[in-house]
Scaffold this motif. Structure first.
Motif, short mmCIF file in Angstrom:
data_model
loop_
_atom_site.label_atom_id
_atom_site.label_comp_id
_atom_site.label_asym_id
_atom_site.label_seq_id
_atom_site.Cartn_x
_atom_site.Cartn_y
_atom_site.Cartn_z
N LEU A 30 -5.93 0.14 -2.15
CA LEU A 30 -5.50 0.74 -0.88
C LEU A 30 -6.63 0.65 0.15
N PRO A 67 0.79 -1.24 0.00
CA PRO A 67 0.00 0.00 0.00
C PRO A 67 0.82 1.29 0.00
N LYS A 81 -7.21 -2.98 1.41
CA LYS A 81 -6.18 -3.37 2.38
C LYS A 81 -6.52 -2.80 3.75
N ALA A 82 -6.88 -1.53 3.78
CA ALA A 82 -7.16 -0.87 5.05
C ALA A 82 -8.44 -1.39 5.69
N SER A 91 -1.64 1.77 4.84
CA SER A 91 -2.92 1.63 4.13
C SER A 91 -4.03 2.41 4.82
N LEU A 92 -3.85 2.72 6.10
CA LEU A 92 -4.92 3.41 6.83
C LEU A 92 -5.01 4.90 6.51
#
Lengths: 308, 308
Positions: A246, A211, A249-250, B212-213
């Motif tokens: 992205l 990411p 993934k989060a 990724s967050l």
């Protein structure tokens, strides 16, 4: 005797977002008998223009001497909206036992109520409008425990347990796509139309597996166009794949070991569906067109029972 | 006899970027004797306006009947620029043995040459202007082996070995900050000025440890402002920390086990320096104001030796 549309209208459902105003005339049997929309969303509306913008659409459904209840959700209830409405705090059942906010209108043919949004204290987050779709979804899915995803400008992921909205997270994916495709150096590189499914899948998996590299891969679309003649439709698919990858993934904590229910009807909802399948997650789409009205209908029932 | 500025000017160095045009008058001893700038960057210039924009600044340095060499770097050599110049391909020594592109000018007092940019085939990437700063840096750092970072709208990280630019990566960090702070839903939330060092450090470390967050943490700035009254200056520091943290994570292959040389002079360069120190990486800043002229001077030397 045939009744007019105004006579048959029992109440009016309103979804008032940043870009659009959508209205539905609902009869006493909770059936939609007319609908309309305009681009008088919060971003386009003049100050003090809310009542006028609403009447522009719903006037044909109103009867002189009768007060018609209007129930609204969305950013119309935000601080910059028509009238700030409350937030329920998670965990909560959206629109159940919620506070309703009455709006002062000049026209005495309408009585407007805005439903509460939902907020979360840790990590801090807010929603306005999505809680109504979730309430509509839960209204005929009594036993649902799982995860819903609402794609959009600000995509929401929410965990539902025991009829409660337990936890949710907002991702700026849709807005980032718009900013990058239309207002950044990539605007020369990314097409407004066109698609390349393999490029979407590849970029999705890249962003999902690494990411942090996304900000570099964004510029490589520009470099690829200049050096290798990257087609603009492929660049569009890659940009979309990178940003959704992205997000997935989060959002892993939401979808891990679960089936994801996507509430949506746009091509974006189909794209999220494809994306989840590509990374091996079970998913299904529930058309959200009727969910907003179903959610507002729950609110209306409480209102006429005197709970508002 | 006192010479006029025009008489003392030997050649003119030009850095022509997206937002600014910067020019320096250089004497026979390679000393800067005058400088000027305008906002006639590529984004603001009219078609066919390049020669006029240049003359507006350098006219006082020109002598009738004398042809003054002008050596330029930056996006002026891009496809959308004045005249497209070549790219050298990595690995290469920037501006050494590079192709020079001669521009046709109407005014016969100037002879304008644009230096080559640098491209990389895998992963595809490009630079225009930064190669000149790197060449200037290497011109008095003969033995440098290591990593340079050039913060900016499109930040560049580059690995230098044996006087060669081996590999580089571009990150859209600066442009993302501008888009999010000024053109997204965060514009109400993020201040134009102000700072909070602890918030910067905390967000930097969050993004660095869980990249990724970031798209979710972006929206939490908005939610935090609404729910918790997050101050706009703190939101600005957090936005910056998130985006630079994401970049540092992705650039780990560059800085791991190395000292980073930051080429810059802006407050942004100081911020990258702080950020690297926070995550435990050695770093120093080299003021880049003189590096562009030093790099263009290498190019000028080759030109007058007939290599252009």
């Amino acid at each position: 005797v045939t009744q007019t549309l105004a006579e048959r209208t029992c109440w009016i459902a309103v979804d008032w977002g940043s870009t659009h105003l959508r209205v539905w005339a609902v009869n006493t049997n909770d059936q939609v008998i007319a609908r309309d929309w305009s681009e008088q969303g919060l971003n386009n509306i003049q100050e003090n223009g809310f009542e006028r913008a609403l009447l522009d659409l719903v006037e044909p459904w109103l009867d002189e001497g009768v007060v018609t209840k209007v129930v609204a959700c969305g950013v119309v209830g935000a601080r910059q909206g028509w009238c700030e409405s409350a937030y329920q705090e998670t965990p909560c059942h959206p629109l159940q036992d919620a506070q309703f906010t009455k709006v002062n209108c000049k026209d005495n043919r309408i009585s407007v109520t805005i439903v509460a949004g939902v907020m979360q204290a840790h990590p801090v987050d807010i929603m306005r409008g999505e809680e109504t779709q979730i309430a509509g979804f839960l209204s005929d899915q009594n036993d649902f425990n799982g995860v819903v995803c609402l794609p959009g400008t600000h995509a929401k992921w929410a965990l539902i347990e025991s009829h409660q909205l337990m936890h949710f997270t907002t991702f700026m994916t849709g807005e980032l796509f718009d900013l990058l495709a239309n207002h950044s150096v990539l605007k020369h590189t990314v097409a407004a139309q066109g698609w390349q499914p393999e490029a979407f899948a590849r970029s999705l998996q890249q962003a999902y597996s690494e990411p942090s590299l996304v900000t570099a891969q964004l510029f490589s679309l520009r470099a690829g166009a200049i050096v290798d003649g990257l087609p603009a439709a492929e660049a569009r698919a890659r940009l979309s794949g990178l940003l959704i990858g992205l997000e997935l993934k989060a959002a892993e904590g939401y979808w891990r070991d679960k089936e994801v229910v996507i509430l949506g009807s746009s091509s974006l909802a189909k794209l999220y569906h494809q994306a989840l399948i590509i990374i091996g997650v079970g998913a299904r789409i529930v058309d959200n067109e009727r969910l907003t009205v179903a959610g507002l209908s729950c609110a209306y029932s409480q209102l006429i029972q005197g709970k508002g």
